[in-house]
Design an enzyme around this catalytic site. Structure first.
Site, PDB file in Angstrom:
ATOM      1  N   GLY A  14       0.848  -1.190   0.000  1.00 39.57           N
ATOM      2  CA  GLY A  14       0.000   0.000   0.000  1.00 39.57           C
ATOM      3  C   GLY A  14       0.879   1.234   0.000  1.00 39.57           C
ATOM      4  O   GLY A  14       1.464   1.584   1.033  1.00 39.57           O
ATOM      5  N   MET A  18       0.320   7.450   3.403  1.00 39.45           N
ATOM      6  CA  MET A  18       0.901   6.937   4.648  1.00 39.45           C
ATOM      7  C   MET A  18       1.989   5.902   4.387  1.00 39.45           C
ATOM      8  O   MET A  18       3.091   5.982   4.944  1.00 39.45           O
ATOM      9  CB  MET A  18      -0.202   6.338   5.528  1.00 39.45           C
ATOM     10  N   VAL A  78      -3.479  -0.705   4.040  1.00 39.67           N
ATOM     11  CA  VAL A  78      -4.583  -0.722   3.078  1.00 39.67           C
ATOM     12  C   VAL A  78      -5.879  -0.464   3.841  1.00 39.67           C
ATOM     13  O   VAL A  78      -5.922  -0.568   5.071  1.00 39.67           O
ATOM     14  CB  VAL A  78      -4.650  -2.072   2.330  1.00 39.67           C
ATOM     15  N   SER A 132      -0.717   7.046  14.174  1.00 38.58           N
ATOM     16  CA  SER A 132      -1.336   8.365  14.148  1.00 38.58           C
ATOM     17  C   SER A 132      -0.315   9.425  13.762  1.00 38.58           C
ATOM     18  O   SER A 132       0.848   9.340  14.126  1.00 38.58           O
ATOM     19  CB  SER A 132      -1.925   8.707  15.525  1.00 38.58           C
ATOM     20  N   LYS A 186      -5.853   2.580  19.329  1.00 42.18           N
ATOM     21  CA  LYS A 186      -5.956   3.541  18.227  1.00 42.18           C
ATOM     22  C   LYS A 186      -7.417   3.938  17.988  1.00 42.18           C
ATOM     23  O   LYS A 186      -7.714   5.092  17.668  1.00 42.18           O
ATOM     24  CB  LYS A 186      -5.356   2.950  16.953  1.00 42.18           C
ATOM     25  N   HIS A 189      -8.224   6.435  20.594  1.00 38.37           N
ATOM     26  CA  HIS A 189      -7.529   7.657  20.176  1.00 38.37           C
ATOM     27  C   HIS A 189      -8.379   8.419  19.166  1.00 38.37           C
ATOM     28  O   HIS A 189      -8.570   9.636  19.269  1.00 38.37           O
ATOM     29  CB  HIS A 189      -6.175   7.268  19.567  1.00 38.37           C
ATOM     30  N   ASN A 190      -8.918   7.704  18.176  1.00 33.92           N
ATOM     31  CA  ASN A 190      -9.712   8.349  17.141  1.00 33.92           C
ATOM     32  C   ASN A 190     -11.018   8.906  17.700  1.00 33.92           C
ATOM     33  O   ASN A 190     -11.500   9.950  17.249  1.00 33.92           O
ATOM     34  CB  ASN A 190     -10.002   7.368  16.007  1.00 33.92           C
ATOM     35  N   GLU A 193     -10.200  12.085  19.258  1.00 36.30           N
ATOM     36  CA  GLU A 193      -9.992  13.019  18.147  1.00 36.30           C
ATOM     37  C   GLU A 193     -11.330  13.600  17.677  1.00 36.30           C
ATOM     38  O   GLU A 193     -11.455  14.812  17.458  1.00 36.30           O
ATOM     39  CB  GLU A 193      -9.291  12.280  17.013  1.00 36.30           C
ATOM     40  N   TYR A 194     -12.328  12.748  17.520  1.00 34.16           N
ATOM     41  CA  TYR A 194     -13.667  13.209  17.124  1.00 34.16           C
ATOM     42  C   TYR A 194     -14.183  14.250  18.122  1.00 34.16           C
ATOM     43  O   TYR A 194     -14.716  15.296  17.734  1.00 34.16           O
ATOM     44  CB  TYR A 194     -14.653  12.043  17.095  1.00 34.16           C
TER      45      TYR A 194
END
Length: 473
Positions: A14, A18, A78, A132, A186, A189-190, A193-194
């Site tokens: 991929g 990133m 991916v 991240s 993670k 974590h996201n 973030e939201y």
């Protein structure tokens, strides 16, 4: 250009933004990296950007795997879901027992659990790793959250530590725990973030419609805040957004962007799993809900024609209110982090992850999207007591919360009184007020449940469960 007979000691599947940037980052640190992508132009771009580094792009997966030294170490970057399983099946005939496979995407942790067992049965080492930092983080140093096969992580540790962001000399990567713990962390974590992004967007509306500041003034507020208590990556990029105009334009690009927020689903996963764990995260939940509501543009336009909106400015002293707004954001930011850390604590017990919350806070301080000055306070709190029941019980954090609470109350009252929506702010305050409530009104809910469904209830100071015939016959 490298020959196909050359050998590379790391492989990347991929070569999007990133994957390519991580390989280039590794190349900067002396790691010879091979990249595979079905799109040959992406491999060519890798080689073009990596001139002077030992990196090579492949569009043939057999040639790619044959170019790797043994044991092979391959990272997949991916899209989450079936594509990951498809890549794994394509790779299996080309791998040998003892080879290492890493899923560096945003996979759902339950999928990672399944893949851990499956690949172990094939004799392969596998771990899932949350990454991240976006494009810049991948290139210059991300925050990474690997969990799963510890033996495989230890093999990869020198490479991962070399390419990670560093804060105070410490790399922003650490072994998270067994199974799918890396992807779980993670995911949370996201979710944080939201929540933080929703708080910033609500702040934007307060500044724009409540205080009726122009874009330049709003940009100055975010710039000033980023130099003080609210220093963070998200605040930093927000100030930059309020300074960006397209070449030749006389207005901010921001003003041309549709008010319909997209999402890849990780915030939704956080909310869903939190409910399964019975670990409340209402600030994050409201952020997920508001992204969803933003997509109903036509409906919102119709509703706006029926329900007039009060666009009059807030009747406040502007300077005093800005100071209160800074307090309100600080308070709500702390609550958002606290909800996420509490969810990690609950999951650590439920899934036997044995998470080291201080270490997680430590690696979030650099490279990642939710990095902020306050993460040092979180790190300190859990370093003192990794079994801290809740972040808000820490003495240092409590002091900050008490100091910033009046600003939160003032801002939320003023905004809602004027018709400005502040769901994340309000959810943060309500969560806090009930967390500190020795006796919530939930006893009434229990009585109602027993009334209509004979679900029984418990009594204070008395053992057992009870049922009452509430209605007189």
């Amino acid at each position: 250009m490298s020959n196909i007979t050359d050998k590379y000691n790391f492989g990347m599947i991929g070569l999007g933004t990133m994957g390519r940037n991580l390989l280039l980052n590794m190349g900067d640190h002396g790691v010879a990296g091979a990249g595979y992508d079905k799109d040959a132009t992406k491999g060519a771009l890798l080689e073009e950007e990596g001139k002077g580094l030992k990196v090579k792009g492949f569009s043939d997966i057999k040639e790619f795997t044959a170019s790797l030294t043994s044991p092979k170490a391959i990272m997949m970057l991916v899209p989450a879901g079936k594509i990951v399983d498809s890549v794994i099946e394509e790779l299996l005939p080309l791998l040998d027992k003892g080879d290492i496979l890493i899923d560096g995407g945003n996979s759902h942790f339950t999928d990672t659990n399944r893949r851990v067992d499956y690949l172990q049965s094939k004799g392969l080492h596998f771990f899932g790793m949350g990454i991240s930092g976006g494009e810049e983080g991948a290139r210059k140093g991300p925050s990474m959250m690997p969990g799963g096969d510890k033996e495989a992580y230890n093999v990869m540790k020198p490479i991962l530590e070399s390419i990670a962001a560093h804060v105070d000399g410490a790399p922003c990567v650490t072994y998270i725990g067994p199974g799918a713990s890396g992807h779980f962390v993670k995911m949370v974590h996201n979710g944080i973030e939201y929540g933080l992004m929703q708080l910033i967007s609500e702040t934007y509306e307060i500044l724009k419609n409540g205080l009726q500041l122009d874009n330049e003034a709003i940009g100055k507020v975010f710039t000033q805040w980023n130099e003080g208590l609210l220093q963070s990556f998200l605040m930093e990029i927000t100030k930059d957004i309020f300074a960006y105009k397209e070449p030749g334009a006389d207005h901010l690009l921001l003003d041309d962007i549709k008010d319909e927020a997209r999402a890849k689903g990780t915030g939704k996963w956080t909310s869903q799993v939190a409910m399964d764990l019975q670990s409340p995260i209402p600030t994050i939940d409201s952020a997920v809900a508001m992204r969803d509501l933003s997509k109903y543009k036509e409906l919102r336009v119709q509703a706006s024609a029926i329900y007039s909106k009060n666009d009059s400015p807030l009747s406040v002293d502007k300077d005093a209110f800005l100071a209160q707004l800074e307090q309100a954001f600080y308070f709500s930011m702390i609550i958002t982090y606290s909800q996420g850390m509490q969810m990690l604590s609950t999951a650590s017990i439920e899934y036997k992850y044995d998470l080291q919350l201080a270490e997680i806070a430590k690696i979030w301080r650099g490279g990642c999207i939710i990095r902020s000055g306050f993460l040092n306070d979180i790190f300190t709190a859990y370093q003192k007591n990794n079994s801290l029941q809740h972040l808000l019980l820490d003495e240092g954090v409590a002091k900050i919360v008490i100091e910033s609470l009046p600003g939160a109350r003032a801002v939320i009252a003023a905004a809602t009184g004027t018709g400005i929506a502040v769901p994340a702010y309000a959810a943060s305050l309500s969560y806090f007020d009930n967390l500190r409530n020795k006796r919530m009104p939930s006893n009434l809910i229990q009585a109602q449940r027993d009334y209509f469904g004979a679900h029984t209830y418990e009594l204070t100071g008395k053992e057992g469960v009870f049922h009452t015939q509430w209605a007189k016959k």
